[in-house]
Design an enzyme around this catalytic site. Structure first.
Site, mmCIF file in Angstrom:
data_model
loop_
_atom_site.group_PDB
_atom_site.id
_atom_site.type_symbol
_atom_site.label_atom_id
_atom_site.label_comp_id
_atom_site.label_asym_id
_atom_site.label_seq_id
_atom_site.Cartn_x
_atom_site.Cartn_y
_atom_site.Cartn_z
ATOM 1 N N ARG A 180 7.722 15.226 -7.009
ATOM 2 C CA ARG A 180 7.299 14.898 -8.357
ATOM 3 C C ARG A 180 7.812 15.999 -9.291
ATOM 4 O O ARG A 180 8.036 17.129 -8.867
ATOM 5 C CB ARG A 180 5.775 14.820 -8.451
ATOM 6 C CG ARG A 180 5.124 13.801 -7.518
ATOM 7 C CD ARG A 180 3.609 13.873 -7.646
ATOM 8 N NE ARG A 180 2.931 12.907 -6.785
ATOM 9 C CZ ARG A 180 2.456 13.166 -5.567
ATOM 10 N NH1 ARG A 180 2.572 14.394 -5.062
ATOM 11 N NH2 ARG A 180 1.854 12.232 -4.847
ATOM 12 N N LYS B 209 -0.716 16.679 -5.752
ATOM 13 C CA LYS B 209 -1.914 16.231 -6.465
ATOM 14 C C LYS B 209 -3.170 16.758 -5.785
ATOM 15 O O LYS B 209 -3.240 16.817 -4.564
ATOM 16 C CB LYS B 209 -1.953 14.704 -6.498
ATOM 17 C CG LYS B 209 -0.941 14.081 -7.456
ATOM 18 C CD LYS B 209 -1.142 12.580 -7.566
ATOM 19 C CE LYS B 209 -0.223 11.966 -8.613
ATOM 20 N NZ LYS B 209 -0.418 10.509 -8.725
ATOM 21 N N HIS C 142 11.247 10.295 -11.782
ATOM 22 C CA HIS C 142 10.496 9.641 -10.713
ATOM 23 C C HIS C 142 11.367 8.647 -9.952
ATOM 24 O O HIS C 142 11.081 8.330 -8.792
ATOM 25 C CB HIS C 142 9.266 8.940 -11.275
ATOM 26 C CG HIS C 142 8.049 9.098 -10.410
ATOM 27 N ND1 HIS C 142 7.486 10.321 -10.121
ATOM 28 C CD2 HIS C 142 7.305 8.187 -9.738
ATOM 29 C CE1 HIS C 142 6.438 10.158 -9.333
ATOM 30 N NE2 HIS C 142 6.314 8.877 -9.082
ATOM 31 N N ARG D 122 12.598 10.284 -6.908
ATOM 32 C CA ARG D 122 11.567 10.296 -5.862
ATOM 33 C C ARG D 122 11.516 8.948 -5.153
ATOM 34 O O ARG D 122 11.488 8.874 -3.928
ATOM 35 C CB ARG D 122 10.221 10.624 -6.504
ATOM 36 C CG ARG D 122 9.014 10.590 -5.566
ATOM 37 C CD ARG D 122 7.792 11.117 -6.320
ATOM 38 N NE ARG D 122 6.529 10.765 -5.695
ATOM 39 C CZ ARG D 122 5.953 11.473 -4.724
ATOM 40 N NH1 ARG D 122 6.544 12.545 -4.249
ATOM 41 N NH2 ARG D 122 4.774 11.105 -4.236
ATOM 42 N N HIS E 278 1.569 11.242 -0.134
ATOM 43 C CA HIS E 278 0.662 10.157 -0.485
ATOM 44 C C HIS E 278 -0.634 10.288 0.306
ATOM 45 O O HIS E 278 -0.614 10.481 1.524
ATOM 46 C CB HIS E 278 1.293 8.790 -0.172
ATOM 47 C CG HIS E 278 2.372 8.405 -1.119
ATOM 48 N ND1 HIS E 278 3.376 7.514 -0.806
ATOM 49 C CD2 HIS E 278 2.622 8.801 -2.398
ATOM 50 C CE1 HIS E 278 4.188 7.375 -1.838
ATOM 51 N NE2 HIS E 278 3.748 8.132 -2.814
ATOM 52 N N TYR F 144 7.228 0.662 -0.801
ATOM 53 C CA TYR F 144 8.671 0.733 -0.587
ATOM 54 C C TYR F 144 9.164 -0.306 0.415
ATOM 55 O O TYR F 144 10.353 -0.616 0.460
ATOM 56 C CB TYR F 144 9.066 2.143 -0.140
ATOM 57 C CG TYR F 144 8.733 3.175 -1.180
ATOM 58 C CD1 TYR F 144 9.485 3.284 -2.346
ATOM 59 C CD2 TYR F 144 7.636 4.006 -1.028
ATOM 60 C CE1 TYR F 144 9.160 4.206 -3.317
ATOM 61 C CE2 TYR F 144 7.301 4.942 -2.000
ATOM 62 C CZ TYR F 144 8.070 5.031 -3.141
ATOM 63 O OH TYR F 144 7.737 5.939 -4.119
#
Length: 311
Positions: free
Chosen positions: A152, A176, A246, A249, A272, A281
């Protein structure tokens, strides 16, 4: 704290998200903006904002107001999420006995297929910064890392020198919620980093950041906005339109999946929390497979070709 004064319980909720939940600054600020919007709505209609007086019908009217203003389904869903988290916090603090948002229905969101750069466009974007200046080496290293490790933007600019192990070809990334993960990087990224780090000292100034991997012209830590501008400049070299950081990514994940990587490995690489996020994906790869199938299979109903898919 930000652009308007908020109720003391919202201020306290901010501290809770930051200290106890350890959420990212961007997530916290999104919650604060959403709660400030709700507070403003309540104040305009009642003249006072008191959590104990908030009822379910008021929340429903607020959601109707958001619909009437033309807010997207995603925005409304996010605001409901912020309200739920806030009311759960108030219950935890014994400020409320029940949750007025308990039966609110979250609008169904369309599952969007991640947009990504093709392998050729990813290479064109990475090679767009030219020249022998320190900033050119820095920019190439940034783009190589974003694509190589699926980082990110915030993760790229928050990298510190101690997080980089060129010999092991790994990075220590803080994602995150301040969650840390170790990710591998490719040889092209290693070379780009080595070249940049050899010139990094040339970007210095009064506000020199000794820790930051990526510095701006004054020696301070590079901002996420600067990376976004970098990609915007590089769009002209891509055949696709609208490239963003992004997309690099997404390209990393999609190209790895297309080359045989398993979902769990991609989940760990991208950081994630849920595998369901990574599974987005598979839709991209399935679309590619279906197009290939329709073109190649003699009984697909879309082609008269005699060729068949390999077994």
């Amino acid at each position: 704290m930000f652009y308007m004064s908020v109720h003391r319980t919202i201020e306290a909720f901010h501290g809770y998200l930051s200290i106890e939940r350890r959420m990212s600054k961007n997530t916290i600020m999104a919650y604060m903006r959403d709660l400030a919007s709700f507070q403003s709505y309540v104040l305009d209609r009642s003249g006072a904002f008191e959590p104990v007086q908030i009822e379910r019908r008021l929340l429903r009217r607020y959601l109707g107001h958001l619909h009437s203003e033309g807010h997207s389904v995603a925005t409304i869903a996010r605001r409901i999420s912020a309200l739920r988290a806030y009311f759960k916090y108030l219950i935890k603090q014994d400020i409320l006995e029940s949750d007025p948002s308990g039966n609110l229905k979250t609008p169904k969101q369309e599952k969007l297929t991640p947009r990504f750069l093709s392998a050729d466009d990813a290479q064109r974007l990475i090679e767009h910064p030219v020249g022998d200046t320190p900033s050119a080496y820095r920019d190439r290293a940034i783009l190589e890392l974003a694509y190589s490790a699926g980082l990110r933007v915030g993760e790229v600019v928050s990298l510190n020198v101690k997080d980089v192990d060129l010999e092991a070809r790994t990075l220590r990334v803080v994602g995150k919620g301040d969650k840390t993960r170790i990710v591998p990087i490719g040889r092209h990224a290693v070379v780009a980093l080595e070249l940049w780090l050899a010139r990094r000292h040339e970007l210095n100034g009064r506000n020199q950041d000794l820790d930051a991997v990526f510095r701006n012209a004054r020696g301070g830590r590079l901002s996420a906005r600067s990376v976004q501008r970098l990609v915007t400049k590089g769009r002209e070299s891509c055949q696709q339109q609208g490239a963003t950081p992004h997309w690099l990514r997404h390209a990393c994940a999609t190209h790895m999946l297309g080359s045989g990587a398993d979902l769990r490995s991609i989940q760990e690489l991208l950081g994630h929390a849920s595998l369901s996020t990574t599974q987005r994906y598979t839709h991209v790869d399935l679309e590619k497979l279906m197009k290939t199938y329709d073109k190649a299979h003699p009984r697909s109903g879309h082609s008269t070709s005699e060729s068949i898919l390999p077994t």
